[in-house]
Design a protein around this motif. Sequence first.
Motif, PDB file in Angstrom:
ATOM      1  N   PHE A  11       0.820  -1.319  -0.010  1.00  0.00           N
ATOM      2  CA  PHE A  11       0.025   0.021   0.139  1.00  0.00           C
ATOM      3  C   PHE A  11       0.724   1.308   0.098  1.00  0.00           C
ATOM      4  CE2 PHE A  11      -4.547  -0.479   0.823  1.00  0.00           C
ATOM      5  CZ  PHE A  11      -4.797  -1.496   0.355  1.00  0.00           C
ATOM      6  N   LEU A  12       1.879   1.356   0.766  1.00  0.00           N
ATOM      7  CA  LEU A  12       2.812   2.266   0.771  1.00  0.00           C
ATOM      8  C   LEU A  12       3.531   2.693  -0.439  1.00  0.00           C
ATOM      9  CD1 LEU A  12       5.025   2.115   4.171  1.00  0.00           C
ATOM     10  CD2 LEU A  12       3.393   3.901   3.471  1.00  0.00           C
ATOM     11  N   GLU A  13       3.956   1.421  -1.009  1.00  0.00           N
ATOM     12  CA  GLU A  13       4.697   1.450  -2.242  1.00  0.00           C
ATOM     13  C   GLU A  13       3.991   2.209  -3.458  1.00  0.00           C
ATOM     14  OE1 GLU A  13       5.813  -2.346  -4.632  1.00  0.00           O
ATOM     15  OE2 GLU A  13       6.807  -2.643  -2.821  1.00  0.00           O
ATOM     16  N   ARG A  14       2.564   1.513  -3.269  1.00  0.00           N
ATOM     17  CA  ARG A  14       1.569   2.298  -4.612  1.00  0.00           C
ATOM     18  C   ARG A  14       0.866   3.437  -4.107  1.00  0.00           C
ATOM     19  NH1 ARG A  14      -0.675  -3.886  -4.971  1.00  0.00           N
ATOM     20  NH2 ARG A  14       0.972  -4.818  -5.647  1.00  0.00           N
ATOM     21  N   ASN A  15       1.200   3.916  -2.977  1.00  0.00           N
ATOM     22  CA  ASN A  15       0.512   5.272  -2.389  1.00  0.00           C
ATOM     23  C   ASN A  15      -0.934   5.173  -2.380  1.00  0.00           C
ATOM     24  OD1 ASN A  15       0.634   7.753  -1.335  1.00  0.00           O
ATOM     25  ND2 ASN A  15       0.640   8.942  -3.240  1.00  0.00           N
ATOM     26  N   TRP A  16      -1.530   3.961  -2.022  1.00  0.00           N
ATOM     27  CA  TRP A  16      -2.930   3.470  -2.176  1.00  0.00           C
ATOM     28  C   TRP A  16      -3.657   4.572  -0.845  1.00  0.00           C
ATOM     29  CZ3 TRP A  16      -3.631  -2.115  -3.835  1.00  0.00           C
ATOM     30  CH2 TRP A  16      -3.448  -2.294  -5.159  1.00  0.00           C
ATOM     31  N   HIS A  17      -4.561   5.014  -1.416  1.00  0.00           N
ATOM     32  CA  HIS A  17      -5.546   5.493  -0.131  1.00  0.00           C
ATOM     33  C   HIS A  17      -7.082   5.069  -0.812  1.00  0.00           C
ATOM     34  CE1 HIS A  17      -2.009   7.998   0.526  1.00  0.00           C
ATOM     35  NE2 HIS A  17      -2.494   8.112   1.744  1.00  0.00           N
ATOM     36  N   LEU A  18      -7.554   4.135  -0.144  1.00  0.00           N
ATOM     37  CA  LEU A  18      -8.826   3.451  -0.587  1.00  0.00           C
ATOM     38  C   LEU A  18      -9.903   3.858   0.070  1.00  0.00           C
ATOM     39  CD1 LEU A  18      -7.406  -0.112  -1.549  1.00  0.00           C
ATOM     40  CD2 LEU A  18      -7.352   2.216  -3.066  1.00  0.00           C
ATOM     41  N   GLY A  19     -11.141   3.342  -0.430  1.00  0.00           N
ATOM     42  CA  GLY A  19     -12.431   3.404   0.315  1.00  0.00           C
ATOM     43  C   GLY A  19     -13.165   4.866  -0.053  1.00  0.00           C
ATOM     44  N   GLU A  20     -14.353   4.983   0.384  1.00  0.00           N
ATOM     45  CA  GLU A  20     -15.158   5.951  -0.002  1.00  0.00           C
ATOM     46  C   GLU A  20     -14.526   7.512   0.494  1.00  0.00           C
ATOM     47  OE1 GLU A  20     -16.099   3.728   1.821  1.00  0.00           O
ATOM     48  OE2 GLU A  20     -17.290   4.014   3.600  1.00  0.00           O
ATOM     49  N   HIS A  21     -13.838   7.125   1.598  1.00  0.00           N
ATOM     50  CA  HIS A  21     -13.492   8.385   1.976  1.00  0.00           C
ATOM     51  C   HIS A  21     -11.856   8.658   1.671  1.00  0.00           C
ATOM     52  CE1 HIS A  21     -16.831   9.562   4.287  1.00  0.00           C
ATOM     53  NE2 HIS A  21     -16.863   8.253   4.847  1.00  0.00           N
ATOM     54  N   LYS A  22     -11.277   7.513   1.068  1.00  0.00           N
ATOM     55  CA  LYS A  22      -9.756   7.543   0.626  1.00  0.00           C
ATOM     56  C   LYS A  22      -8.719   7.537   1.731  1.00  0.00           C
ATOM     57  CE  LYS A  22     -10.746   7.965  -4.045  1.00  0.00           C
ATOM     58  NZ  LYS A  22     -11.475   6.914  -3.881  1.00  0.00           N
ATOM     59  N   ASN A  23      -9.332   7.036   2.921  1.00  0.00           N
ATOM     60  CA  ASN A  23      -8.592   7.038   4.189  1.00  0.00           C
ATOM     61  C   ASN A  23      -8.236   5.629   4.556  1.00  0.00           C
ATOM     62  OD1 ASN A  23     -11.119   6.074   4.821  1.00  0.00           O
ATOM     63  ND2 ASN A  23     -11.243   6.819   6.671  1.00  0.00           N
ATOM     64  N   VAL A  24      -8.522   4.577   3.718  1.00  0.00           N
ATOM     65  CA  VAL A  24      -7.745   3.110   3.849  1.00  0.00           C
ATOM     66  C   VAL A  24      -6.378   3.155   3.214  1.00  0.00           C
ATOM     67  CG1 VAL A  24      -7.910   0.817   3.685  1.00  0.00           C
ATOM     68  CG2 VAL A  24     -10.113   2.220   3.727  1.00  0.00           C
ATOM     69  N   ASP A  25      -5.428   3.724   4.194  1.00  0.00           N
ATOM     70  CA  ASP A  25      -4.076   3.784   3.705  1.00  0.00           C
ATOM     71  C   ASP A  25      -3.407   2.224   4.253  1.00  0.00           C
ATOM     72  OD1 ASP A  25      -3.680   4.036   6.639  1.00  0.00           O
ATOM     73  OD2 ASP A  25      -3.085   6.024   6.431  1.00  0.00           O
ATOM     74  N   ALA A  26      -2.093   2.706   4.136  1.00  0.00           N
ATOM     75  CA  ALA A  26      -1.049   1.433   4.638  1.00  0.00           C
ATOM     76  C   ALA A  26      -1.471   0.809   6.031  1.00  0.00           C
ATOM     77  CB  ALA A  26       0.231   1.705   4.337  1.00  0.00           C
ATOM     78  N   LEU A  27      -1.456   1.810   6.767  1.00  0.00           N
ATOM     79  CA  LEU A  27      -1.497   1.579   8.147  1.00  0.00           C
ATOM     80  C   LEU A  27      -3.109   0.727   8.441  1.00  0.00           C
ATOM     81  CD1 LEU A  27       0.452   2.648  10.220  1.00  0.00           C
ATOM     82  CD2 LEU A  27      -0.923   3.868  11.206  1.00  0.00           C
ATOM     83  N   ILE A  28      -4.088   1.469   7.991  1.00  0.00           N
ATOM     84  CA  ILE A  28      -5.488   0.925   8.233  1.00  0.00           C
ATOM     85  C   ILE A  28      -5.565  -0.487   7.640  1.00  0.00           C
ATOM     86  CG2 ILE A  28      -7.850   1.294   7.805  1.00  0.00           C
ATOM     87  CD1 ILE A  28      -7.552   4.168   8.575  1.00  0.00           C
ATOM     88  N   ALA A  29      -5.052  -0.593   6.134  1.00  0.00           N
ATOM     89  CA  ALA A  29      -5.129  -1.719   5.483  1.00  0.00           C
ATOM     90  C   ALA A  29      -4.384  -3.011   6.373  1.00  0.00           C
ATOM     91  CB  ALA A  29      -4.597  -1.807   4.057  1.00  0.00           C
ATOM     92  N   ALA A  30      -3.367  -2.789   6.920  1.00  0.00           N
ATOM     93  CA  ALA A  30      -2.356  -3.612   7.874  1.00  0.00           C
ATOM     94  C   ALA A  30      -3.168  -4.136   8.916  1.00  0.00           C
ATOM     95  CB  ALA A  30      -1.243  -3.197   8.064  1.00  0.00           C
ATOM     96  N   LYS A  31      -3.752  -3.020   9.547  1.00  0.00           N
ATOM     97  CA  LYS A  31      -4.524  -3.354  10.414  1.00  0.00           C
ATOM     98  C   LYS A  31      -5.807  -4.219  10.374  1.00  0.00           C
ATOM     99  CE  LYS A  31      -4.968  -0.346  14.685  1.00  0.00           C
ATOM    100  NZ  LYS A  31      -5.130   1.146  14.921  1.00  0.00           N
ATOM    101  N   ILE A  32      -6.500  -4.137   9.437  1.00  0.00           N
ATOM    102  CA  ILE A  32      -7.415  -4.937   8.737  1.00  0.00           C
ATOM    103  C   ILE A  32      -6.941  -6.233   8.642  1.00  0.00           C
ATOM    104  CG2 ILE A  32      -9.057  -5.347   6.965  1.00  0.00           C
ATOM    105  CD1 ILE A  32      -9.471  -2.116   6.831  1.00  0.00           C
ATOM    106  N   VAL A  33      -5.688  -6.216   7.789  1.00  0.00           N
ATOM    107  CA  VAL A  33      -5.211  -7.728   7.811  1.00  0.00           C
ATOM    108  C   VAL A  33      -4.996  -8.448   9.045  1.00  0.00           C
ATOM    109  CG1 VAL A  33      -3.471  -9.069   6.754  1.00  0.00           C
ATOM    110  CG2 VAL A  33      -4.635  -7.430   5.568  1.00  0.00           C
ATOM    111  N   GLU A  34      -4.420  -7.829  10.074  1.00  0.00           N
ATOM    112  CA  GLU A  34      -4.148  -8.248  11.465  1.00  0.00           C
ATOM    113  C   GLU A  34      -5.320  -8.669  11.971  1.00  0.00           C
ATOM    114  OE1 GLU A  34      -1.923  -5.399  13.615  1.00  0.00           O
ATOM    115  OE2 GLU A  34      -0.787  -7.050  14.725  1.00  0.00           O
ATOM    116  N   GLN A  35      -6.352  -7.981  12.187  1.00  0.00           N
ATOM    117  CA  GLN A  35      -7.591  -8.359  12.753  1.00  0.00           C
ATOM    118  C   GLN A  35      -8.110  -9.714  11.699  1.00  0.00           C
ATOM    119  OE1 GLN A  35      -8.859  -6.823  15.538  1.00  0.00           O
ATOM    120  NE2 GLN A  35      -6.958  -5.380  15.580  1.00  0.00           N
ATOM    121  N   SER A  36      -7.749  -9.764  10.795  1.00  0.00           N
ATOM    122  CA  SER A  36      -8.516 -10.839  10.043  1.00  0.00           C
ATOM    123  C   SER A  36      -7.699 -12.292  10.360  1.00  0.00           C
ATOM    124  CB  SER A  36      -8.255 -10.699   8.487  1.00  0.00           C
ATOM    125  OG  SER A  36      -8.995  -9.529   8.131  1.00  0.00           O
ATOM    126  N   LEU A  37      -6.668 -12.076  10.916  1.00  0.00           N
ATOM    127  CA  LEU A  37      -6.015 -13.328  10.941  1.00  0.00           C
ATOM    128  C   LEU A  37      -6.835 -14.441  11.940  1.00  0.00           C
ATOM    129  CD1 LEU A  37      -2.397 -12.156  11.959  1.00  0.00           C
ATOM    130  CD2 LEU A  37      -2.942 -13.212   9.861  1.00  0.00           C
TER     131      LEU A  37
END
Length: 388
Positions: free
Chosen positions: A362-388
């Motif tokens: 996400f950092l490499e691609r500078n992705w900010h996703l979602g309807e508010h463009k706030n799903v960045d590297a940090l939030i995406a990683a957190k979501i994956v961590e919670q998904s484990l």
Amino acid sequence: MLNFEYHNPVKIVFGKDQLPKLPSYLSDEQVSGKVLILYGGGSIEKTGLLDRIKQVLSSYQLSYFKGVEANPEYSTLMKAVEQIRQENIEFVLAVGGGSVIDAAKFIVGAVNYDGEPWDVLARKGSAQFKDALPFGTILTLPATGSEANSGAVISRSEIQEKRTMGGPLFFPKFSFLDPTLIATLPERQIANGIIDAFMHTLEQYLTYPTQNRLQEREAEAILQTLIEIGPKVLQNPSDYDAAANLMWCATHALNGNLRCGVPTDWATHMIGHELTALFGIDHARTLAIVAPRLYEQLFEEKKEKLQQYGQRVWNLDGSPEQIAQKAIEETETFFQRLGVNTRLSSYSPEAPSAVNIVRERFLERNWHLGEHKNVDALIAAKIVEQSL
Ligand code: NZQ
Ligand code: ZN
């Protein structure tokens, strides 16, 4: 309501016993030369569909490319590109699920492209396909909506990447949708199809309240229909009416209609693609893993819409907060009832490594996703961590 432009030129031929109409659809496209039949690992040979196609196209010159994988592989597709160049193919007929149809979209664009086609998928500089051969589809698996849209997702396993492409050149000219073809699908693929269609709808609905009542209610109608008929199809895939509803829902979920005039999310899909690229997990299963955790993580900003979804789709009651929470639980339970595990660790012992990899990508691609463009590297990683 947000501004929008809408264009969908795909001719849909829906129902059983429609295959004899195929030649007339090809002649509408003025096809007189060679047609390439593109297909997957061989299910269409086993079910007899390939023989039926050969029969109705007996006056056409046919060529074949077999072997498109689930999550179509770049290196395989480049072999098909080479075959088309050598055999002077005029039209591609994709027969299969989303993987084969996506493969066709990539192939028809890559065939006249001078550079390295991966550059288009990697979005390198201004790399873009400038033209495309015409193609049509015969859908065998209701799930992706690829039969009625202009997007595709292509994998390259040697670098563990899965990337998207698309644009107006990549609409099929026509798509045949025969619900009787569902009868031979393994349970796993039926469950995948229901979840993928469900999640396409949620990606374009579960954002924040809008004034677009039509699209919101259309989304709710698809969700309710899937909840109603999904388990029936799983139980008896030969139930024609249930299968027909599933097929039509899946097409409607991603034919471009639901996104008209509303904000869209798609963060679940983009994180999910990374999980398929890393661990080979079926596309729909990645969505079932990511979505509940993403909705929890972004609960505050999605709360109002979660509540509307809970009330209208799941008939929940309680306080607004409780309804929103319960809506997430109902969604996850629905996926589990379809036989799908919603925990990443159950799919791979390497699962924890995804947290850092997703963050880095996400950092490499500078992705900010979602309807508010706030799903960045940090939030995406957190979501994956919670998904484990
Ligand atoms: O390869 P064969 O032998 O045909 O077997 C396939 C494959 O193994 C089998 N199958 C398909 N129809 C069958 C059948 N088996 C028995 N009877 C039938 N009637 O099912 C297996 C899975 O097929 P696949 O095409 O991979 O599944 P699906 O339609 O779910 O497609 C998944 C791909 O589509 C992409 C995904 O990322 C993934 O690569 N997506 C494409 C989208 C788009 N273009 O709009 C949107 C989606 O979000 C998704 O990302
Ligand atoms: Zn999907």
